[in-house]
Scaffold this active site. Structure first.
Site, PDB file in Angstrom:
ATOM      1  NE  ARG A  15      23.693  14.108  51.112  1.00 23.78           N
ATOM      2  CZ  ARG A  15      24.093  15.274  50.603  1.00 23.78           C
ATOM      3  NH1 ARG A  15      23.255  16.299  50.541  1.00 23.78           N
ATOM      4  NH2 ARG A  15      25.311  15.403  50.136  1.00 23.78           N
ATOM      5  CB  THR A  81      38.127   7.260  47.072  1.00 21.59           C
ATOM      6  OG1 THR A  81      38.872   7.887  48.124  1.00 21.59           O
ATOM      7  CG2 THR A  81      36.764   7.902  46.989  1.00 21.59           C
ATOM      8  NE  ARG A 315       7.682   5.929  19.240  1.00 16.71           N
ATOM      9  CZ  ARG A 315       7.034   4.769  19.031  1.00 16.71           C
ATOM     10  NH1 ARG A 315       5.878   4.765  18.388  1.00 16.71           N
ATOM     11  NH2 ARG A 315       7.547   3.644  19.455  1.00 16.71           N
ATOM     12  CG  ASN A 359      -0.340  15.312   0.101  1.00 17.44           C
ATOM     13  OD1 ASN A 359      -0.764  14.960   1.210  1.00 17.44           O
ATOM     14  ND2 ASN A 359      -0.494  16.540  -0.360  1.00 17.44           N
ATOM     15  NE  ARG A 422     -14.857   5.772  -0.925  1.00 16.53           N
ATOM     16  CZ  ARG A 422     -14.420   6.966  -1.280  1.00 16.53           C
ATOM     17  NH1 ARG A 422     -13.507   7.575  -0.550  1.00 16.53           N
ATOM     18  NH2 ARG A 422     -14.893   7.561  -2.344  1.00 16.53           N
TER      19      ARG A 422
END
Ligand code: UD1
Ligand code: MG
Length: 451
Positions: A15, A81, A315, A359, A422
């Site tokens: 089912r 059973t 996670r 930070n 950068r």
């Protein structure tokens, strides 16, 4: 007393209409089989035998993941059973003590109930767990004479008087192993279903002068799951109960019905859980932490005073020390965030160690994966990582060091150093209007050519 668990898990669960074996469908993120195994584990069993049939390979994996010493036996044809329990005979050869039979699709049995069954074994040879059913429907009925359980009659085989009984069979039994297998050998299949009924062992035991009795529990504990609708109902019951337990234990749930818990979620008192938080498996939240709205946690540990979210994702392997802060749209995986460190906005920190009070600026990414291997990032205590820094692992940032925003860091940075990685900025005065004049002239020429 030595205990062996035999967990019946061979049925197809027609089912459910599923490729997944019924007992592997999850409630509170843990399969029904594992719920049954964990309830039984409270009896400290010497052996755990799982009788598998449909989807046996998947059932074996789930059982062994939970308990590497679990033994899996096969029941290739589901003949009933008693036949199912009989398949455990060889695995329990040489075992001396009690067998407790559990069903893999009955996830809510409480350890205390199993302990009461074991206690009742002191005065009876065979103990069956029964319950007063609000709607006895098609359950087997327990036929008692005073305290003595005389037999169990299956619904299909019952007469009207027996069907009128409301004390029903949960399916759980406790019995000495040798006696149990001896009784099972005597079970036949001459009944309405043509199955070998485990329930027949009661009358067989009584005929041999053995004593049998029933221990009872609340119907909610014996709830079985046979369809997706029942699975959803079982989930709702689990969640309602787990939320109520947290509230009783001094945890604030601002909107309890929107908080989804796993079977093993642990939350300490005076923690505050805002609305719409999902706990996956393996989460521990210490006292006095705050989990803000719409956060998703799994396989992680949050220490006292830490603040998570809103919209944070922790996670597996996320380890947050006291008073750490993880803000909105931040994902942490397999990483330690030390005391008072902050990762407040839009970051991915994976395979990393962030030192105390560091930070981490908005948009920082630990680039941990090169497409083949994962690499580690280490950020020292008190470091300041500028916004939008790409930390290309393996890489280390020293204590008190700083990265300029927008940097792509590929080499280690020593303590207290400023790393700038950068392109330098150039400003060209008045260049915008000249550029637009040039572009507009170009467009005018093209329009003329095309007309
Ligand atoms: C069984 C009991 C019934 C009880 C009811 C409670 C018997 C004969 N009847 O009926 O008295 O009220 O449970 O829910 O025991 N299984 C196997 N192999 C088999 C047959 C079953 O592993 O050959 C497993 C099933 O996967 C399931 C459990 O045993 O987990 C019970 O089997 P099921 O067919 O659901 O028994 P019921 O007819 O519900
Ligand atoms: Mg059933």
């Amino acid at each position: 007393m030595n205990i062996a668990l035999v967990i019946l898990a061979a049925g197809k669960g027609t089912r459910m209409d599923s490729d997944l074996p019924k007992v592997l469908h999850p409630i509170a993120q843990v399969s029904m089989l594992v719920h049954a195994m964990r309830a039984g584990a409270a009896l400290d069993p010497e052996q755990v035998v799982v009788v598998a049939g449909h989807g046996a390979d998947a059932v074996r994996k789930a059982a062994e993941d939970e308990n590497e010493t679990a033994q899996i036996v096969l029941q290739t044809e589901q003949l009933g059973t008693a036949h199912a329990v009989g398949q455990a005979r060889a695995a329990l050869d040489g075992f001396r003590g009690d067998v407790v039979v559990l069903y893999g699709d009955t996830p809510f049995i409480r350890p205390e109930t199993l302990e009461r069954m074991i206690a009742a074994r002191r005065s009876h040879d065979l103990v069956v767990l029964g319950f007063e059913a609000a709607d006895p429907a098609r359950y087997g009925r327990l036929v008692l004479d005073g305290e003595t359980l005389e037999r169990i009659v299956e619904f299909k085989d019952a007469n009207d008087a027996e069907r009128a009984l409301t004390l029903c069979n949960s399916g759980l039994i406790a019995c000495d192993a040798a006696v149990l297998f001896d009784l099972i050998s005597a079970v036949g299949n001459d009944n309405a279903s043509g199955e070998y009924y485990l329930t027949d062992i009661v009358a067989l035991a009584r005929a041999r002068g053995l004593s049998a009795t029933a221990v009872t529990c609340d119907e909610s504990e014996t709830m079985g799951v046979n369809s997706r609708a029942e699975l959803a109902r079982a989930e709702a019951i689990f969640q309602a109960r787990a939320r109520a337990e947290l509230l009783d234990a001094g945890v604030t749930l601002m909107a309890p019905e929107t908080v989804h818990l796993a079977q093993d979620t642990v939350i300490g008192r005076d923690s505050v859980i805002e609305p719409n938080v999902v706990f996956g498996p393996g989460v521990t939240v210490e006292s006095g932490a705050t989990i803000r709205a719409f956060s998703h946690l799994e396989g992680c540990h949050v220490s006292r005073g830490a603040v998570i979210g809103p919209y944070a994702r922790l996670r597996p392997g996320a380890e947050l020390a006291e008073h750490a802060k993880v803000g909105n749209f931040v994902e942490i995986k397999n990483a330690r965030i030390d005391e008072r460190a902050k990762v407040n906005h839009l970051s991915y920190v994976g395979d990393a160690h962030v030192g105390a009070a560091a930070n981490i600026g908005a948009g920082t990414i630990t680039c941990n994966y090169d497409g083949v291997m994962k690499h580690h990032t280490r950020i020292g205590a008190g470091a300041f990582i500028g916004s939008n820094t790409m930390l290309v692992a393996p890489v280390q940032i020293g204590a008190g060091a700083m990265t300029a925003s927008g940097s792509v860091i590929t080499r280690n940075v020593e303590d207290d150093a400023l790393a700038l990685a950068r392109a330098p900025q150039q400003n060209k005065p008045g260049r915008v209007s000249k550029l637009f004049d040039m572009l507009k002239a170009k467009k005018a020429r093209r329009d003329k050519e095309q007309s």
